[in-house]
Design a protein around this motif. Structure first.
Motif, PDB file in Angstrom:
ATOM      1  N   ARG A 112     -12.280  -2.673  -3.700  1.00 16.45           N
ATOM      2  CA  ARG A 112     -11.054  -1.924  -3.488  1.00 16.45           C
ATOM      3  C   ARG A 112     -10.417  -1.624  -4.845  1.00 16.45           C
ATOM      4  O   ARG A 112     -10.707  -2.267  -5.845  1.00 16.45           O
ATOM      5  CB  ARG A 112     -10.069  -2.715  -2.616  1.00 16.45           C
ATOM      6  CG  ARG A 112     -10.485  -2.814  -1.154  1.00 16.45           C
ATOM      7  CD  ARG A 112     -10.404  -1.470  -0.464  1.00 16.45           C
ATOM      8  NE  ARG A 112     -10.666  -1.545   0.969  1.00 16.45           N
ATOM      9  CZ  ARG A 112     -11.857  -1.456   1.546  1.00 16.45           C
ATOM     10  NH1 ARG A 112     -12.935  -1.316   0.774  1.00 16.45           N
ATOM     11  NH2 ARG A 112     -12.001  -1.508   2.851  1.00 16.45           N
ATOM     12  N   HIS A 113      -9.515  -0.624  -4.832  1.00 14.63           N
ATOM     13  CA  HIS A 113      -8.802  -0.228  -6.034  1.00 14.63           C
ATOM     14  C   HIS A 113      -7.317  -0.497  -5.817  1.00 14.63           C
ATOM     15  O   HIS A 113      -6.752  -0.062  -4.814  1.00 14.63           O
ATOM     16  CB  HIS A 113      -9.038   1.254  -6.342  1.00 14.63           C
ATOM     17  CG  HIS A 113     -10.492   1.587  -6.491  1.00 14.63           C
ATOM     18  ND1 HIS A 113     -11.082   2.656  -5.841  1.00 14.63           N
ATOM     19  CD2 HIS A 113     -11.483   0.989  -7.194  1.00 14.63           C
ATOM     20  CE1 HIS A 113     -12.369   2.704  -6.144  1.00 14.63           C
ATOM     21  NE2 HIS A 113     -12.635   1.699  -6.961  1.00 14.63           N
TER      22      HIS A 113
ATOM     23  N   CYS B 254     -12.426  -7.369  -2.966  1.00 13.92           N
ATOM     24  CA  CYS B 254     -11.324  -7.890  -2.164  1.00 13.92           C
ATOM     25  C   CYS B 254     -11.878  -8.848  -1.109  1.00 13.92           C
ATOM     26  O   CYS B 254     -12.722  -8.455  -0.293  1.00 13.92           O
ATOM     27  CB  CYS B 254     -10.568  -6.734  -1.507  1.00 13.92           C
ATOM     28  SG  CYS B 254      -9.225  -7.263  -0.418  1.00 13.92           S
TER      29      CYS B 254
ATOM     30  N   ASP C 176     -15.187  -6.139   0.384  1.00 17.28           N
ATOM     31  CA  ASP C 176     -15.729  -4.935  -0.235  1.00 17.28           C
ATOM     32  C   ASP C 176     -14.900  -4.632  -1.482  1.00 17.28           C
ATOM     33  O   ASP C 176     -13.864  -5.259  -1.729  1.00 17.28           O
ATOM     34  CB  ASP C 176     -15.650  -3.758   0.745  1.00 17.28           C
ATOM     35  CG  ASP C 176     -16.595  -2.607   0.358  1.00 17.28           C
ATOM     36  OD1 ASP C 176     -17.265  -2.723  -0.684  1.00 17.28           O
ATOM     37  OD2 ASP C 176     -16.642  -1.625   1.101  1.00 17.28           O
TER      38      ASP C 176
ATOM     39  N   ARG D 254      -3.480 -10.420  -1.109  1.00 24.16           N
ATOM     40  CA  ARG D 254      -4.891 -10.178  -1.386  1.00 24.16           C
ATOM     41  C   ARG D 254      -5.378 -11.151  -2.457  1.00 24.16           C
ATOM     42  O   ARG D 254      -4.702 -11.357  -3.478  1.00 24.16           O
ATOM     43  CB  ARG D 254      -5.121  -8.754  -1.894  1.00 24.16           C
ATOM     44  CG  ARG D 254      -4.618  -7.650  -0.981  1.00 24.16           C
ATOM     45  CD  ARG D 254      -5.413  -7.546   0.306  1.00 24.16           C
ATOM     46  NE  ARG D 254      -4.981  -6.390   1.082  1.00 24.16           N
ATOM     47  CZ  ARG D 254      -5.581  -5.208   1.047  1.00 24.16           C
ATOM     48  NH1 ARG D 254      -6.644  -5.007   0.277  1.00 24.16           N
ATOM     49  NH2 ARG D 254      -5.124  -4.206   1.772  1.00 24.16           N
TER      50      ARG D 254
ATOM     51  N   ARG E 267     -11.067  -7.600   2.582  1.00 22.05           N
ATOM     52  CA  ARG E 267     -11.856  -6.470   3.074  1.00 22.05           C
ATOM     53  C   ARG E 267     -13.358  -6.678   2.905  1.00 22.05           C
ATOM     54  O   ARG E 267     -14.154  -5.890   3.429  1.00 22.05           O
ATOM     55  CB  ARG E 267     -11.446  -5.189   2.344  1.00 22.05           C
ATOM     56  CG  ARG E 267      -9.974  -4.826   2.482  1.00 22.05           C
ATOM     57  CD  ARG E 267      -9.561  -4.694   3.927  1.00 22.05           C
ATOM     58  NE  ARG E 267      -8.172  -4.249   4.038  1.00 22.05           N
ATOM     59  CZ  ARG E 267      -7.471  -4.300   5.147  1.00 22.05           C
ATOM     60  NH1 ARG E 267      -8.017  -4.768   6.265  1.00 22.05           N
ATOM     61  NH2 ARG E 267      -6.209  -3.878   5.166  1.00 22.05           N
TER      62      ARG E 267
ATOM     63  N   ASP F 231       0.822  -1.204   0.000  1.00 21.83           N
ATOM     64  CA  ASP F 231       0.000   0.000   0.000  1.00 21.83           C
ATOM     65  C   ASP F 231       0.859   1.260   0.000  1.00 21.83           C
ATOM     66  O   ASP F 231       2.096   1.193  -0.086  1.00 21.83           O
ATOM     67  CB  ASP F 231      -0.984   0.000   1.169  1.00 21.83           C
ATOM     68  CG  ASP F 231      -0.303   0.075   2.533  1.00 21.83           C
ATOM     69  OD1 ASP F 231       0.884   0.463   2.594  1.00 21.83           O
ATOM     70  OD2 ASP F 231      -0.959  -0.238   3.538  1.00 21.83           O
TER      71      ASP F 231
END
Length: 230
Positions: A192-193, A185, A190, A165, A188, A157
């Motif tokens: 993600r980018h 993802c 949810d 991931r 998460r 990150d």
């Protein structure tokens, strides 16, 4: 504009839209009355065009209907040239080669004057400032999106923290200086980018993710407040 030209333009407009478009919007773009539009729709349907819909509901050209080759306008030629050159400059090698091949195929069937306009267009693409990850990774990402396969990433990150991931990629966004994977993802739970220049390693998994790419992309658009493409 002759009626023949207007009918061809109507077909082009319908082909541009993926979802039903209202008669009012069609008539406004063509600069004609609704009554004239309904007559034009009926004429095209009688000639074999698969146009679904009716007054008050909107119209859509059904898949499977192929138009005969049409003459491109000067603006359409400029758009084709600019778009193809951007892809040839910004995408991975295989996609860039496909863009050049597509441009050559289009040029080969154009009349001489239109072909010269395509080949000598004054619209140019500047050098890329992208540090978007390596060519093979971009190709693998595109393959995973097309086949709806999971990707396993070693990802770093913005703070430098690394993590593994497993993602369900549904889109790859091309910006001037970077490329971004849009994905669900699993870590998460949810969307993600993921910037491709932060991927340390990548593997296309054998598993197909459980939801369709189209469904994921639609859900992501809703979450981001992005209107559907038309």
């Amino acid at each position: 504009m002759s009626r023949t030209e207007r009918l061809l333009q109507l077909m082009q407009i319908l082909r541009r839209h993926r979802y039903p478009v209202s008669g009012a919007a069609l008539s406004q773009e063509l600069g004609i009355s609704l009554r004239s539009l309904y007559r034009d729709i009926a004429t095209l349907q009688n000639q074999g065009a698969k146009i679904a819909g009716e007054a008050g509901l909107g119209y859509v050209l059904q898949p499977g209907f192929t138009l005969p080759p049409l003459m491109f306008t000067e603006e359409e030629i400029a758009a084709i040239a600019l778009g193809s050159r951007w892809v040839a400059r910004q995408a991975d090698h295989k996609l860039a080669l496909a863009a050049r091949d597509a441009l050559a195929k289009i040029a080969s069937v154009l009349p001489a004057e239109a072909r010269q306009e395509l080949e000598t267009s004054g619209l140019l693409i500047g050098p890329s400032s992208s540090n978007a990850g390596n060519d093979e990774q971009l190709r693998q990402v595109r393959l995973a999106i097309r086949k709806q396969h999971k990707l396993v990433l070693e990802y770093q990150d913005e703070t430098g923290k690394a993590s593994e991931r497993t993602i369900w990629p549904c889109a790859l966004a091309f910006f001037d200086s970077l490329r971004v994977i849009v994905a669900w993802c699993e870590l998460r739970n949810d969307f993600r980018h993921f910037r491709t220049d932060r991927i340390q390693s990548l593997q296309v998994a054998d598993q197909i993710y459980p939801r369709s790419r189209q469904a994921l992309l639609k859900e992501w658009r809703v979450q981001q407040g992005i209107r559907p493409e038309r």
